[in-house]
Design a protein around this motif. Structure first.
Motif, PDB file in Angstrom:
ATOM      1  N   ILE A 117      51.743  39.892  48.847  1.00  0.00           N
ATOM      2  CA  ILE A 117      51.767  40.560  47.549  1.00  0.00           C
ATOM      3  C   ILE A 117      51.868  39.553  46.399  1.00  0.00           C
ATOM      4  N   GLN A 118      51.600  38.292  46.705  1.00  0.00           N
ATOM      5  CA  GLN A 118      51.692  37.235  45.696  1.00  0.00           C
ATOM      6  C   GLN A 118      50.316  36.742  45.290  1.00  0.00           C
ATOM      7  N   GLY A 119      50.190  36.345  44.015  1.00  0.00           N
ATOM      8  CA  GLY A 119      49.026  35.577  43.591  1.00  0.00           C
ATOM      9  C   GLY A 119      47.806  36.355  43.159  1.00  0.00           C
ATOM     10  N   SER A 120      47.906  37.661  42.935  1.00  0.00           N
ATOM     11  CA  SER A 120      46.725  38.404  42.487  1.00  0.00           C
ATOM     12  C   SER A 120      46.331  37.962  41.076  1.00  0.00           C
ATOM     13  N   THR A 121      45.027  37.948  40.812  1.00  0.00           N
ATOM     14  CA  THR A 121      44.521  37.590  39.484  1.00  0.00           C
ATOM     15  C   THR A 121      43.826  38.762  38.806  1.00  0.00           C
ATOM     16  N   PHE A 122      43.544  39.818  39.560  1.00  0.00           N
ATOM     17  CA  PHE A 122      42.936  41.051  39.035  1.00  0.00           C
ATOM     18  C   PHE A 122      43.288  42.160  40.007  1.00  0.00           C
ATOM     19  N   THR A 123      43.555  43.361  39.468  1.00  0.00           N
ATOM     20  CA  THR A 123      44.002  44.465  40.330  1.00  0.00           C
ATOM     21  C   THR A 123      43.090  45.678  40.168  1.00  0.00           C
ATOM     22  N   ILE A 124      42.872  46.383  41.283  1.00  0.00           N
ATOM     23  CA  ILE A 124      42.169  47.661  41.238  1.00  0.00           C
ATOM     24  C   ILE A 124      43.098  48.753  41.754  1.00  0.00           C
ATOM     25  N   SER A 125      42.899  49.953  41.240  1.00  0.00           N
ATOM     26  CA  SER A 125      43.681  51.110  41.677  1.00  0.00           C
ATOM     27  C   SER A 125      42.731  52.267  41.917  1.00  0.00           C
ATOM     28  N   ASN A 126      42.642  52.705  43.154  1.00  0.00           N
ATOM     29  CA  ASN A 126      41.733  53.791  43.516  1.00  0.00           C
ATOM     30  C   ASN A 126      42.440  55.131  43.305  1.00  0.00           C
ATOM     31  N   VAL A 127      42.447  55.603  42.059  1.00  0.00           N
ATOM     32  CA  VAL A 127      43.121  56.870  41.748  1.00  0.00           C
ATOM     33  C   VAL A 127      42.357  58.062  42.304  1.00  0.00           C
ATOM     34  N   GLY A 128      41.100  57.841  42.671  1.00  0.00           N
ATOM     35  CA  GLY A 128      40.324  58.922  43.268  1.00  0.00           C
ATOM     36  C   GLY A 128      40.871  59.374  44.604  1.00  0.00           C
ATOM     37  N   THR A 129      41.642  58.488  45.262  1.00  0.00           N
ATOM     38  CA  THR A 129      42.267  58.838  46.541  1.00  0.00           C
ATOM     39  C   THR A 129      43.158  60.057  46.388  1.00  0.00           C
ATOM     40  N   PHE A 130      43.759  60.218  45.202  1.00  0.00           N
ATOM     41  CA  PHE A 130      44.669  61.333  44.947  1.00  0.00           C
ATOM     42  C   PHE A 130      43.964  62.498  44.259  1.00  0.00           C
ATOM     43  N   GLY A 131      42.635  62.408  44.126  1.00  0.00           N
ATOM     44  CA  GLY A 131      41.868  63.480  43.505  1.00  0.00           C
ATOM     45  C   GLY A 131      41.739  63.364  42.004  1.00  0.00           C
ATOM     46  N   SER A 132      42.177  62.248  41.424  1.00  0.00           N
ATOM     47  CA  SER A 132      42.102  62.088  39.972  1.00  0.00           C
ATOM     48  C   SER A 132      40.679  61.734  39.546  1.00  0.00           C
ATOM     49  N   LEU A 133      40.255  62.317  38.437  1.00  0.00           N
ATOM     50  CA  LEU A 133      38.918  62.060  37.911  1.00  0.00           C
ATOM     51  C   LEU A 133      38.832  60.657  37.326  1.00  0.00           C
ATOM     52  N   MET A 134      39.904  60.250  36.634  1.00  0.00           N
ATOM     53  CA  MET A 134      39.967  58.919  36.038  1.00  0.00           C
ATOM     54  C   MET A 134      41.423  58.605  35.745  1.00  0.00           C
ATOM     55  N   GLY A 135      41.707  57.377  35.307  1.00  0.00           N
ATOM     56  CA  GLY A 135      43.082  56.997  35.004  1.00  0.00           C
ATOM     57  C   GLY A 135      43.124  55.981  33.883  1.00  0.00           C
ATOM     58  N   THR A 136      44.324  55.779  33.351  1.00  0.00           N
ATOM     59  CA  THR A 136      44.546  54.733  32.343  1.00  0.00           C
ATOM     60  C   THR A 136      45.620  53.798  32.903  1.00  0.00           C
ATOM     61  N   PRO A 137      45.236  52.892  33.778  1.00  0.00           N
ATOM     62  CA  PRO A 137      46.228  52.075  34.500  1.00  0.00           C
ATOM     63  C   PRO A 137      46.937  51.089  33.590  1.00  0.00           C
ATOM     64  N   ILE A 138      48.156  50.715  33.992  1.00  0.00           N
ATOM     65  CA  ILE A 138      48.947  49.707  33.289  1.00  0.00           C
ATOM     66  C   ILE A 138      48.704  48.356  33.945  1.00  0.00           C
ATOM     67  N   ILE A 139      48.478  47.340  33.122  1.00  0.00           N
ATOM     68  CA  ILE A 139      48.133  46.005  33.601  1.00  0.00           C
ATOM     69  C   ILE A 139      49.247  45.441  34.477  1.00  0.00           C
ATOM     70  N   ASN A 140      48.841  44.831  35.575  1.00  0.00           N
ATOM     71  CA  ASN A 140      49.771  44.197  36.506  1.00  0.00           C
ATOM     72  C   ASN A 140      50.022  42.764  36.029  1.00  0.00           C
ATOM     73  N   GLN A 141      51.102  42.560  35.298  1.00  0.00           N
ATOM     74  CA  GLN A 141      51.403  41.232  34.749  1.00  0.00           C
ATOM     75  C   GLN A 141      51.581  40.197  35.864  1.00  0.00           C
ATOM     76  N   PRO A 142      51.151  38.939  35.657  1.00  0.00           N
ATOM     77  CA  PRO A 142      50.633  38.368  34.411  1.00  0.00           C
ATOM     78  C   PRO A 142      49.119  38.409  34.288  1.00  0.00           C
ATOM     79  N   GLU A 143      48.470  39.390  34.876  1.00  0.00           N
ATOM     80  CA  GLU A 143      47.023  39.525  34.747  1.00  0.00           C
ATOM     81  C   GLU A 143      46.684  40.087  33.363  1.00  0.00           C
ATOM     82  N   VAL A 144      45.385  40.163  33.057  1.00  0.00           N
ATOM     83  CA  VAL A 144      44.989  40.675  31.740  1.00  0.00           C
ATOM     84  C   VAL A 144      44.100  41.903  31.840  1.00  0.00           C
ATOM     85  N   ALA A 145      43.849  42.394  33.067  1.00  0.00           N
ATOM     86  CA  ALA A 145      43.011  43.584  33.211  1.00  0.00           C
ATOM     87  C   ALA A 145      43.272  44.248  34.553  1.00  0.00           C
ATOM     88  N   ILE A 146      43.022  45.552  34.581  1.00  0.00           N
ATOM     89  CA  ILE A 146      43.154  46.333  35.816  1.00  0.00           C
ATOM     90  C   ILE A 146      42.113  47.444  35.783  1.00  0.00           C
TER      91      ILE A 146
END
Length: 427
Positions: free
Chosen positions: A335-364
């Protein structure tokens, strides 16, 4: 008498300290070699530490919830100690000793008179702790650092707080909020109907991390709709052959990671971190994937150097990480060293999401559910209405360093990679 020092082991390449969760034995207890003696936590991963030898525990130097650096002696084990039944008097004595409050060495430093170092570097983690403990800038900068070049570490701050007697009075490290007269909303608690659930350790960490991220990065979210019909058809046609050939399930997650990694190669300034007024551009593309745990908490495991791996390798790694997450077998380095994160909110049936950035990255990137619906498409015959598999992508980015052009261009490239994926891969 051979006394063995039981030390805090190194839990991963970038792990310098860990928090003691629980001792499975008490002073005077006998333990077998390789039997679990200690449970520790690093970030969101809990690990069991076995005893290196068989023997009797003669001393335990640190108690629960204490943060200890790697290599520190935690306990002493008499390897000649024989397993003998403990008398009732011994149990009472041990219980009395263990119930005594931990004695800390008095500090010889009067923090009120300590000269501060205005050049001391304060990492985001140190600032977060300082905000929580209401420490001032000068007070934090007065703490002697034990890290490289005198850098202040988390353990330094905790040791300071343990001995703190005379706080420096100065401007606190704050969030630059203006005083408000708005009262804290009252929570109506109905006895007998409502219930109180204490946050577990992981939920507290997630809460702190999310609040810190929103306070640190000005979030902007852009959206894109992608036609992933060809991708869905390709997966449906090949998933059985893929499992027969490679012994692995082919989910959408490896495909998403592959598309994102290729897009980052085209837009490397999305693969960065911010250190005050410096932008650190990461060479490795390490994709974090948010995974829901059985407890309801979320953890981000990491596919390292995803751009250097083919879809088969990514699929194997994704499946293994997901299985380890569900079985609570993730290692700290997972769980160390990620530089960019993805979140598959569709797994839970969500149409879309507004994810919170996983610091210290700059995008998700959040990926919504894939839904079939009628769409107008252009063919050789002209415009036609067809049933297509559509999916929303939403990219939250840090507007300090990622502007709309970069964020939008990167998001469009991910969408293009997904729409064209089936033409690039063959089983």
């Amino acid at each position: 008498m051979p006394i063995i020092e039981f030390k805090m082991p190194k839990m991963g390449e970038s792990i310098s300290e860990a928090t003691i969760i629980n001792w499975t034995k008490n002073v005077g207890d006998y333990i077998e070699a390789e039997e679990t003696l200690l449970e520790v936590a690093t970030d969101k991963v809990d690990s069991e530490v076995p005893s290196p030898v068989s023997g009797t525990i003669t001393e335990i130097r640190f108690q629960k919830d204490v943060v200890v650096e790697v290599g520190t002696v935690l306990a002493l084990i008499d390897s000649n100690g024989k397993q003998e039944p403990r008398s009732k008097s011994q149990e009472i004595i041990t219980a009395n000793v263990e119930s005594q409050p931990e004695v800390t060495k008095p500090s010889n430093i009067e923090f009120k008179q300590v000269r501060t170092n205005p050049d001391a570097f304060l990492s985001p983690l140190i600032i977060s702790i300082a905000q929580k403990e209401n420490l001032s800038v000068e007070e934090v900068q007065s703490i002697p650092g034990s890290g490289l070049d005198g850098r202040i570490q988390k353990s330094d701050v905790f040791n300071y707080l343990k001995n703190r007697k005379y706080p420096l009075q100065s401007k606190p490290i704050s969030e630059n909020r203006q005083p408000t007269t708005f009262p804290k909303p009252k929570i109506n608690f109905i006895e007998g109907k409502d219930r109180i659930v204490e946050m577990d350790r992981m939920r507290k960490m997630i809460a702190d991390h999310m609040v810190y991220s929103k306070q640190t990065s000005p979030h902007v979210t852009s959206y894109l709709e992608a036609d992933v019909t060809n991708l869905v058809n390709w997966r449906n046609e090949n998933k059985d052959k893929f499992q027969q050939k490679y012994g692995e399930k082919l989910t959408f997650t490896p495909i998403f990671i592959d598309a994102v990694a290729k897009a980052i190669q085209d837009f490397p300034l999305i693969n960065v971190s911010v250190d005050e007024d410096k932008i650190i551009v990461h060479k490795d593309i390490n994709i974090g994937m948010a995974t829901a745990l059985p407890t309801g908490n979320l953890i981000v495991s990491v596919v390292k150097k995803a751009n250097e791996k083919d879809i088969v390798s990514i699929a194997k790694e994704v499946n293994q990480l997901a299985q380890n997450a569900r079985n609570n077998k993730l290692k700290p380095e997972d769980i160390q060293g990620s530089t960019f994160t993805i979140s598959n909110v569709g797994t839970f049936g969500s149409l879309m999401g507004t994810p919170i950035i996983n610091q210290p990255e700059v995008a998700i990137l959040a990926l919504g559910i894939i839904k079939k619906r009628p769409e107008v498409i252009t063919t050789e015959k002209g415009d036609e209405i067809a049933i297509r598999s559509m999916m929303f992508l939403s990219l939250s980015f840090d507007h300090r360093v990622v502007d709309g052009f970069l964020g939008g261009s990167f998001l469009k490239r991910v969408g293009d990679n997904l729409e064209q994926f089936s033409t690039n891969i063959k089983i």
